[in-house]
Design an enzyme around this catalytic site. Structure first.
Site, mmCIF file in Angstrom:
data_model
loop_
_atom_site.group_PDB
_atom_site.id
_atom_site.type_symbol
_atom_site.label_atom_id
_atom_site.label_comp_id
_atom_site.label_asym_id
_atom_site.label_seq_id
_atom_site.Cartn_x
_atom_site.Cartn_y
_atom_site.Cartn_z
ATOM 1 C CB CYS A 124 22.901 -79.762 13.182
ATOM 2 S SG CYS A 124 24.089 -79.122 11.979
ATOM 3 N N GLY A 164 16.465 -73.903 6.604
ATOM 4 C CA GLY A 164 16.029 -74.968 7.478
ATOM 5 C C GLY A 164 17.135 -75.360 8.443
ATOM 6 C CD1 TRP A 221 31.950 -71.038 14.305
ATOM 7 C CD2 TRP A 221 32.850 -72.576 12.945
ATOM 8 N NE1 TRP A 221 33.225 -70.624 13.990
ATOM 9 C CE2 TRP A 221 33.803 -71.549 13.155
ATOM 10 C CE3 TRP A 221 33.189 -73.640 12.114
ATOM 11 C CZ2 TRP A 221 35.066 -71.568 12.581
ATOM 12 C CZ3 TRP A 221 34.452 -73.659 11.531
ATOM 13 C CH2 TRP A 221 35.370 -72.631 11.775
#
EC number: 2.3.1.181
Length: 233
Positions: free
Chosen positions: A179, A77, A82
């Site tokens: 994100c 998900g 990184w």
């Protein structure tokens, strides 16, 4: 005491692997998940990766590196992030108890990492609507993520996990939208505490806290920006 989220009562097999290529670690997760479904043990892998960008299923094209740097697309998900030296990555391969509650599982991982940060003297919180562990914004600075979480659950077994920034090179995040969040920052334990905090300094406490959180020994508490966890120092 809160119940364990695991379906097994046996101890978690904690493995410290050093530095492992991302694809090799991903395959190891899948192998361990197959073994867990067949009746094998719960496992927690703790390691570092050589520098790599990985993308979750919800990653948008504009969030990828602007310079065309290769990205490993995964089945977890979340969005793009990184991994690299100075970042402790944890992959719990856990059989979840019924009824499955993935949100509770993620909250337990957050709780473990919040405790580790508190024990080091860093107050961290949850941010509503955003997974991970955050340093609240202050003095004109935005909220800053110190630990990311992205998981997958298949056949009632967890894969992927968390990444805690210890003393990693934060500049690597500048090439992406970490994100998928453009209005917040990324930080590390070293940057926030203004002293070196290496992976080796926290790996034992992370292992203990994760196991305790999954087994209910460490209960999930409220850690919002308005209700910060108290520092242990």
């Amino acid at each position: 005491m809160i119940d364990s989220i695991r379906s097994s009562r046996a101890l978690i097999d904690v493995r410290r692997l050093g530095t492992v290529d991302y694809r090799a670690a991903w395959q190891q997760q899948r192998d361990l998940a197959d073994a867990r479904v067949a009746g094998g043990p719960d496992t927690l892998l703790l390691l570092q990766h050589p520098a790599v960008y990985t993308a979750g299923r919800r990653t948008e094209p504009h969030e990828r590196p602007l310079d065309g740097t290769p990205v490993v697309d995964t089945d977890r998900g979340g969005k793009i992030t990184w991994h690299g030296p100075g970042q402790l990555v944890g992959y719990p391969i856990i059989g979840l108890a019924e009824p499955l509650d993935v949100v509770d599982y993620v909250r337990r991982l957050e709780e473990a990492l919040i405790k580790v940060c508190a024990d080091l003297g860093l107050d961290t919180v949850r941010v509503p609507g955003r997974s991970g562990v955050w340093v609240p914004g202050d003095a004109g600075r935005p909220d800053r993520k110190v630990a990311a979480i992205g998981v997958r659950v298949s056949r009632a077994t967890t894969l992927h996990g968390f990444a805690l920034n210890c003393d990693c090179e934060l500049g690597a995040f500048n090439a992406i939208v970490p994100c998928g969040i453009s209005d917040a920052g990324v930080t590390s334990l070293t940057a926030e505490l203004r002293r070196p905090v290496a992976v080796d300094d926290v790996v034992t406490s992370v292992a203990d806290a994760v196991c305790d959180a999954l087994d209910g020994v460490l209960p999930v508490r409220e850690h919002s920006p308005g209700a910060r966890v108290a520092s242990a120092m």
